[in-house]
Design an enzyme around this catalytic site. Structure first.
Site, PDB file in Angstrom:
ATOM      1  N   HIS A  80      10.479  -9.049   0.830  1.00 11.87           N
ATOM      2  CA  HIS A  80      10.000  -7.628   0.307  1.00 11.87           C
ATOM      3  C   HIS A  80      11.275  -6.842   0.828  1.00 11.87           C
ATOM      4  CE1 HIS A  80       8.389  -3.606   1.206  1.00 11.87           C
ATOM      5  NE2 HIS A  80       7.218  -4.160   0.628  1.00 11.87           N
ATOM      6  N   ASP A 116       0.900  -0.881   0.050  1.00  8.15           N
ATOM      7  CA  ASP A 116      -0.094   0.216  -0.060  1.00  8.15           C
ATOM      8  C   ASP A 116       0.896   1.072   0.021  1.00  8.15           C
ATOM      9  OD1 ASP A 116       0.967  -0.081   2.513  1.00  8.15           O
ATOM     10  OD2 ASP A 116      -0.956   0.017   3.482  1.00  8.15           O
ATOM     11  N   PHE A 127       6.316   1.780  -4.504  1.00 12.33           N
ATOM     12  CA  PHE A 127       7.410   2.179  -3.926  1.00 12.33           C
ATOM     13  C   PHE A 127       8.088   3.618  -4.532  1.00 12.33           C
ATOM     14  CE2 PHE A 127       7.133  -2.374  -4.435  1.00 12.33           C
ATOM     15  CZ  PHE A 127       7.529  -2.778  -3.077  1.00 12.33           C
ATOM     16  N   TYR A 167       3.243   4.688   0.818  1.00 10.30           N
ATOM     17  CA  TYR A 167       3.766   5.217   2.114  1.00 10.30           C
ATOM     18  C   TYR A 167       2.906   5.936   2.911  1.00 10.30           C
ATOM     19  CZ  TYR A 167       8.156   3.980  -0.513  1.00 10.30           C
ATOM     20  OH  TYR A 167       9.119   3.285  -1.282  1.00 10.30           O
TER      21      TYR A 167
END
Length: 233
Positions: free
Chosen positions: A193, A72, A85, A74
């Protein structure tokens, strides 16, 4: 910001083929609109700005060659720009996950590390930067899970996989891995991740960028230009 959130009107700003595909979840988008309106009326707000929520879908459906799935946006106010990202160009320091992505990019392809976090150049090169959940309450990561976004983005993944066109998916972390069953036979790169909590458990050294290009070339498509030029001053 108005208490009325007109997400569906943003479909006029996205690629027409995506707008047609996402129409199947118009009811879900209306449900999300109501939720976001209530969040705004209650003073909690959300991010990114409504004009950027569907930004990933401005990349034409026909042009997508690589799909990178995030979790989701930041949660830090002012950071997200509607691409997984990525951040606003002025953000300093860069989020740790993005710093780790840049470290792997440098180690994998020798790409110099940029000072900014704007990944728009990847999008222009055919990389769809898609979060599974497209909004978040400021300061509260994961706060908009299960409000309907997963239905919308799962539809997007299925739509990409159904095309008869070259595609590689890059799935970082458990949230992203959840879409793998929707990808069919799409060549897929999976790893931990890039978060500092997990990057050392399989993200570093996974070489996703060179592997994605090799997989594209095996499908008869050109590889992606993963370089990120300095932004104009």
């Amino acid at each position: 910001m108005s208490d009325t959130i007109e997400l569906l009107s943003e479909s006029q700003r996205i690629d027409p083929a995506w707008a047609e595909a996402l129409a199947a979840e118009a009811g879900t988008l209306e449900q999300i609109e109501r939720f976001l309106s209530k969040e705004t009326a209650a003073g909690r707000g959300f991010q990114p700005d409504v004009s950027r929520i569907l930004r990933a879908f401005r990349l034409p459906l026909a042009d997508v060659r690589v799909l990178i799935v995030g979790q989701d946006p930041y949660p830090t106010p002012g950071h997200p720009i509607g691409l997984s990202f990525a951040t606003e160009a002025h953000v300093r320091p860069l989020p740790r996950s993005l710093q780790n992505i840049y470290r792997e990019l440098r180690d994998d392809l020798g790409v110099p590390t940029p000072e900014h976090g704007d990944l728009s150049a990847w999008s222009r090169s055919g990389v769809m930067l898609l979060n599974r959940v497209l909004t978040v309450r400021p300061g509260d990561a994961g706060s908009h899970r299960r409000v309907g976004w997963e239905r919308v983005t799962d539809l997007a993944v299925r739509t990409l996989a159904a095309r008869e066109a070259p595609l590689v998916s890059i799935l970082w972390g458990r949230d992203a891995a959840a879409v793998k069953p929707l990808l069919g036979t799409t060549p897929t790169i999976e790893s931990a991740h890039p978060s500092p909590l997990s990057a050392s458990r399989g993200f570093f050294g996974s070489r996703p960028f060179s592997r994605a290009n090799a997989m594209l070339e095996a499908q008869g498509a050109p590889g992606v230009d993963w370089s990120l030029e300095p932004l104009p001053q």
